[in-house]
Design a protein around this motif. Structure first.
Motif, PDB file in Angstrom:
ATOM      1  N   ASP A   1      -5.503 -61.388 -30.158  1.00 16.75           N
ATOM      2  CA  ASP A   1      -5.669 -61.086 -31.588  1.00 16.75           C
ATOM      3  C   ASP A   1      -6.662 -59.955 -31.792  1.00 16.75           C
ATOM      4  OD1 ASP A   1      -3.880 -63.054 -32.252  1.00 16.75           O
ATOM      5  OD2 ASP A   1      -5.409 -64.571 -32.679  1.00 16.75           O
ATOM      6  N   VAL A   2      -7.797 -60.014 -31.088  1.00 14.32           N
ATOM      7  CA  VAL A   2      -8.816 -58.983 -31.234  1.00 14.32           C
ATOM      8  C   VAL A   2      -8.325 -57.648 -30.682  1.00 14.32           C
ATOM      9  CG1 VAL A   2     -11.138 -58.270 -30.532  1.00 14.32           C
ATOM     10  CG2 VAL A   2     -10.701 -60.646 -31.182  1.00 14.32           C
ATOM     11  N   GLN A   3      -7.659 -57.681 -29.533  1.00 16.89           N
ATOM     12  CA  GLN A   3      -7.190 -56.456 -28.901  1.00 16.89           C
ATOM     13  C   GLN A   3      -6.101 -55.789 -29.727  1.00 16.89           C
ATOM     14  OE1 GLN A   3      -6.139 -57.554 -24.874  1.00 16.89           O
ATOM     15  NE2 GLN A   3      -8.224 -58.229 -24.397  1.00 16.89           N
ATOM     16  N   GLN A   4      -5.198 -56.560 -30.293  1.00 12.59           N
ATOM     17  CA  GLN A   4      -4.150 -55.973 -31.125  1.00 12.59           C
ATOM     18  C   GLN A   4      -4.713 -55.452 -32.447  1.00 12.59           C
ATOM     19  OE1 GLN A   4      -1.136 -59.069 -31.353  1.00 12.59           O
ATOM     20  NE2 GLN A   4       0.000 -58.157 -29.643  1.00 12.59           N
ATOM     21  N   ALA A   5      -5.710 -56.126 -32.973  1.00 13.83           N
ATOM     22  CA  ALA A   5      -6.344 -55.633 -34.200  1.00 13.83           C
ATOM     23  C   ALA A   5      -7.031 -54.302 -33.975  1.00 13.83           C
ATOM     24  CB  ALA A   5      -7.353 -56.663 -34.709  1.00 13.83           C
ATOM     25  N   ALA A   6      -7.450 -54.053 -32.730  1.00 19.00           N
ATOM     26  CA  ALA A   6      -8.099 -52.783 -32.387  1.00 19.00           C
ATOM     27  C   ALA A   6      -7.085 -51.676 -32.116  1.00 19.00           C
ATOM     28  CB  ALA A   6      -8.990 -52.972 -31.162  1.00 19.00           C
ATOM     29  N   GLY A   7      -5.797 -52.041 -32.039  1.00 23.60           N
ATOM     30  CA  GLY A   7      -4.766 -51.032 -31.841  1.00 23.60           C
ATOM     31  C   GLY A   7      -3.936 -51.189 -30.590  1.00 23.60           C
ATOM     32  N   ARG A   8      -4.215 -52.203 -29.793  1.00 22.62           N
ATOM     33  CA  ARG A   8      -3.431 -52.399 -28.573  1.00 22.62           C
ATOM     34  C   ARG A   8      -2.057 -52.948 -28.942  1.00 22.62           C
ATOM     35  NH1 ARG A   8      -2.719 -56.161 -24.199  1.00 22.62           N
ATOM     36  NH2 ARG A   8      -2.494 -55.007 -22.251  1.00 22.62           N
ATOM     37  N   GLN A   9      -0.993 -52.420 -28.324  1.00 32.18           N
ATOM     38  CA  GLN A   9       0.367 -52.762 -28.702  1.00 32.18           C
ATOM     39  C   GLN A   9       1.049 -53.737 -27.754  1.00 32.18           C
ATOM     40  OE1 GLN A   9       2.397 -49.008 -29.153  1.00 32.18           O
ATOM     41  NE2 GLN A   9       0.805 -48.161 -30.482  1.00 32.18           N
ATOM     42  N   GLN A  10       0.395 -54.020 -26.635  1.00 32.79           N
ATOM     43  CA  GLN A  10       0.999 -54.938 -25.672  1.00 32.79           C
ATOM     44  C   GLN A  10       0.978 -56.367 -26.200  1.00 32.79           C
ATOM     45  OE1 GLN A  10       2.469 -53.896 -22.831  1.00 32.79           O
ATOM     46  NE2 GLN A  10       1.973 -51.799 -23.405  1.00 32.79           N
ATOM     47  N   GLU A  11       1.907 -57.184 -25.685  1.00 33.93           N
ATOM     48  CA  GLU A  11       2.024 -58.567 -26.137  1.00 33.93           C
ATOM     49  C   GLU A  11       1.276 -59.537 -25.233  1.00 33.93           C
ATOM     50  OE1 GLU A  11       3.326 -59.536 -28.940  1.00 33.93           O
ATOM     51  OE2 GLU A  11       3.824 -57.456 -29.444  1.00 33.93           O
ATOM     52  N   GLU A  12       0.564 -59.004 -24.266  1.00 33.59           N
ATOM     53  CA  GLU A  12      -0.198 -59.852 -23.356  1.00 33.59           C
ATOM     54  C   GLU A  12      -1.636 -59.351 -23.305  1.00 33.59           C
ATOM     55  OE1 GLU A  12      -0.124 -61.320 -18.665  1.00 33.59           O
ATOM     56  OE2 GLU A  12       1.559 -60.217 -19.534  1.00 33.59           O
ATOM     57  N   ALA A  13      -2.568 -60.268 -23.443  1.00 34.02           N
ATOM     58  CA  ALA A  13      -3.979 -59.898 -23.461  1.00 34.02           C
ATOM     59  C   ALA A  13      -4.473 -59.551 -22.061  1.00 34.02           C
ATOM     60  CB  ALA A  13      -4.810 -61.040 -24.032  1.00 34.02           C
ATOM     61  N   ILE A  14      -5.471 -58.665 -22.001  1.00 36.67           N
ATOM     62  CA  ILE A  14      -6.195 -58.407 -20.758  1.00 36.67           C
ATOM     63  C   ILE A  14      -7.371 -59.373 -20.726  1.00 36.67           C
ATOM     64  CG2 ILE A  14      -7.456 -56.708 -19.394  1.00 36.67           C
ATOM     65  CD1 ILE A  14      -5.964 -54.541 -20.825  1.00 36.67           C
ATOM     66  N   LEU A  15      -7.428 -60.183 -19.704  1.00 36.09           N
ATOM     67  CA  LEU A  15      -8.434 -61.234 -19.626  1.00 36.09           C
ATOM     68  C   LEU A  15      -9.642 -60.793 -18.813  1.00 36.09           C
ATOM     69  CD1 LEU A  15      -6.099 -64.293 -18.937  1.00 36.09           C
ATOM     70  CD2 LEU A  15      -6.747 -63.280 -21.123  1.00 36.09           C
ATOM     71  N   MET A  16     -10.779 -61.384 -19.108  1.00 35.90           N
ATOM     72  CA  MET A  16     -11.997 -61.141 -18.351  1.00 35.90           C
ATOM     73  C   MET A  16     -12.224 -62.306 -17.405  1.00 35.90           C
ATOM     74  SD  MET A  16     -15.977 -60.730 -19.550  1.00 35.90           S
ATOM     75  CE  MET A  16     -16.285 -62.487 -19.322  1.00 35.90           C
ATOM     76  N   TRP A  17     -12.474 -61.988 -16.111  1.00 34.34           N
ATOM     77  CA  TRP A  17     -12.656 -63.039 -15.111  1.00 34.34           C
ATOM     78  C   TRP A  17     -14.100 -63.128 -14.627  1.00 34.34           C
ATOM     79  CZ3 TRP A  17      -8.667 -66.005 -15.359  1.00 34.34           C
ATOM     80  CH2 TRP A  17      -7.407 -65.464 -15.630  1.00 34.34           C
ATOM     81  N   ASN A  18     -14.973 -62.313 -15.176  1.00 32.54           N
ATOM     82  CA  ASN A  18     -16.377 -62.341 -14.771  1.00 32.54           C
ATOM     83  C   ASN A  18     -17.074 -63.562 -15.359  1.00 32.54           C
ATOM     84  OD1 ASN A  18     -15.489 -59.307 -15.302  1.00 32.54           O
ATOM     85  ND2 ASN A  18     -16.894 -59.338 -13.566  1.00 32.54           N
TER      86      ASN A  18
END
Length: 397
Positions: free
Chosen positions: A65-82
């Motif tokens: 939701d946050v990434q798409q609101a920023a303009g990302r068009q992909q349907e899968e989120a990039i996750l953080m593993w740290n």
């Protein structure tokens, strides 16, 4: 127009070339991935934004939701593993829009490389008036400019190594311990190094090292809990649902597992066991006259070689070894040898960058040869310099 003016002019041109190269590399990555915000910085920025709102920074739907609101068009989120304490470093950047945050992080990474390479260049005997050469070599190192372009967190590891070295040399052990904790953002990349660091601190009675590390751990680890009390449970759940056994990374360990059989997960950890055994044996041999300036580059490089997981951009931990050799060669060899070695370095950079562009695969094994090749080259160069050096110029052993 004397020699000093010409020297400054050359340094300026080198700096300009380095800046142009950085811009081109970043522009290429931004052009290829930026339209859909498909780079690594977006994961840290979006996770920090979710955390600020009290949400789960490891939840794919919340990140999407946050990434798409920023303009990302992909349907899968990039996750953080740290681990969660990494988010403490990125929460300040979550208060600004994504592209502003990415620009700030880009400038911060460039400053890390500039400052770190300059310090290492002088530490290893490079002429201070030629320290821009160290920056040029550092910024040309493919793991470095790709980490900058991708907005990766890996350069914090390089910063932690340089800070630790500088602070130990200055006798500021509490701060050195705090800088050492920064290495835990990706602890699997520096396991042998960490074992020796622990042994050194215990033997020397450097209790302030532990105080600094505990203090940094308390500050960085508690801050995310204040925003979301269950964040460590979220992290463990995320790791459990996507165990690291699924990743085919650019390491010797992954290569061995591909050869022996991908279903044999334990093979992934065989190299790091051998690396720890080697590091402990070296510590036992050198413990009475241990020199961090002489040992840190080799330890960090061996740690990268035996790491169970790691991508090309994670091999920024090899940069101290690269700068050490470059600084010594710059002062000991004649101009012709220096030019030949730099030409060879440029060929290496071009070849590695080209293969990355042509054959890069986010889940493929492409650069597993790099860290072992760097180790072989470093050991060979170090042995050659030891043989040719006068007793006063020998490397710390």
């Amino acid at each position: 127009y004397g020699p000093m003016t010409r020297s400054k002019s050359r340094a300026s041109w080198i700096a300009l070339f380095a800046a142009i190269l950085l811009c081109v590399a970043s522009l290429w990555i931004w052009t290829r991935f930026g339209a859909d915000l498909w780079n690594d910085h977006v994961q840290y920025w979006s996770a920090a934004r979710v955390l600020l709102a009290g949400g789960n920074p490891y939840e794919p739907s919340a990140l999407l939701d946050v990434q798409q609101a920023a303009g990302r068009q992909q349907e899968e989120a990039i996750l953080m593993w740290n681990p969660p304490w990494v988010l403490t470093l990125f929460v300040p950047l979550a208060f600004v829009p994504y592209r502003t945050s990415a620009l700030i992080w880009l400038l911060a990474q460039t400053a890390i490389v500039l400052g770190g390479c300059g310090y290492l260049w002088r530490l290893y005997g490079g002429n201070p008036n030629r320290s821009m050469r160290g920056f040029l070599i550092g910024i040309l190192f493919p793991p470095v400019f790709l980490a900058i372009g991708f907005g990766q967190v890996s350069l914090i590891l390089f910063l932690a190594l340089v800070l630790f070295l500088w602070l130990v040399q200055a006798g500021r052990y509490t701060a050195a311990g705090a800088s050492a904790f920064l290495m835990t953002i990706k602890p699997h990349l520096l396991v042998p190094f960490g074992i020796v660091l622990l042994a050194w601190a215990l033997k020397r009675g450097r209790r302030r090292i532990f105080l600094g590390a505990i203090g940094a751990a308390a500050v960085l680890s508690v801050a995310p809990v204040l925003l979301r009390p269950g964040i460590y449970g979220d992290y463990l759940a995320a790791i459990g649902s996507h165990p690291p056994r699924e990743f085919v990374t650019d390491t010797l360990a992954a290569g061995l597992r591909l050869i022996v059989g991908w279903d044999r997960f334990w093979v992934q950890f065989v190299p790091v066991v051998f690396g720890v055994v080697w590091a402990v044996s070296r510590w036992i041999k050198k413990r009475n006259d241990w020199s961090w300036p002489g040992e840190l580059p080799l330890l960090a490089l061996v740690s990268a070689v035996v790491a169970p997981y790691g991508w090309l951009i994670d091999f920024v931990t090899a940069l101290p070894a690269v700068i050490q050799v470059a600084a010594i060669v710059s002062e000991r060899e004649n101009a012709r040898v220096r030019r030949l070695l730099f030409a060879g370095y440029l060929c290496f950079v071009i070849a590695l960058t080209t293969t990355h562009i042509l054959f890069w695969d986010p889940i493929g094994y492409v650069h597993g040869w790099l860290a072992p090749a760097l180790l072989v080259g470093y050991v060979a160069m170090r042995a050659s310099m030891e043989r040719s050096a006068s007793p006063a110029d020998r490397l710390p052993d």
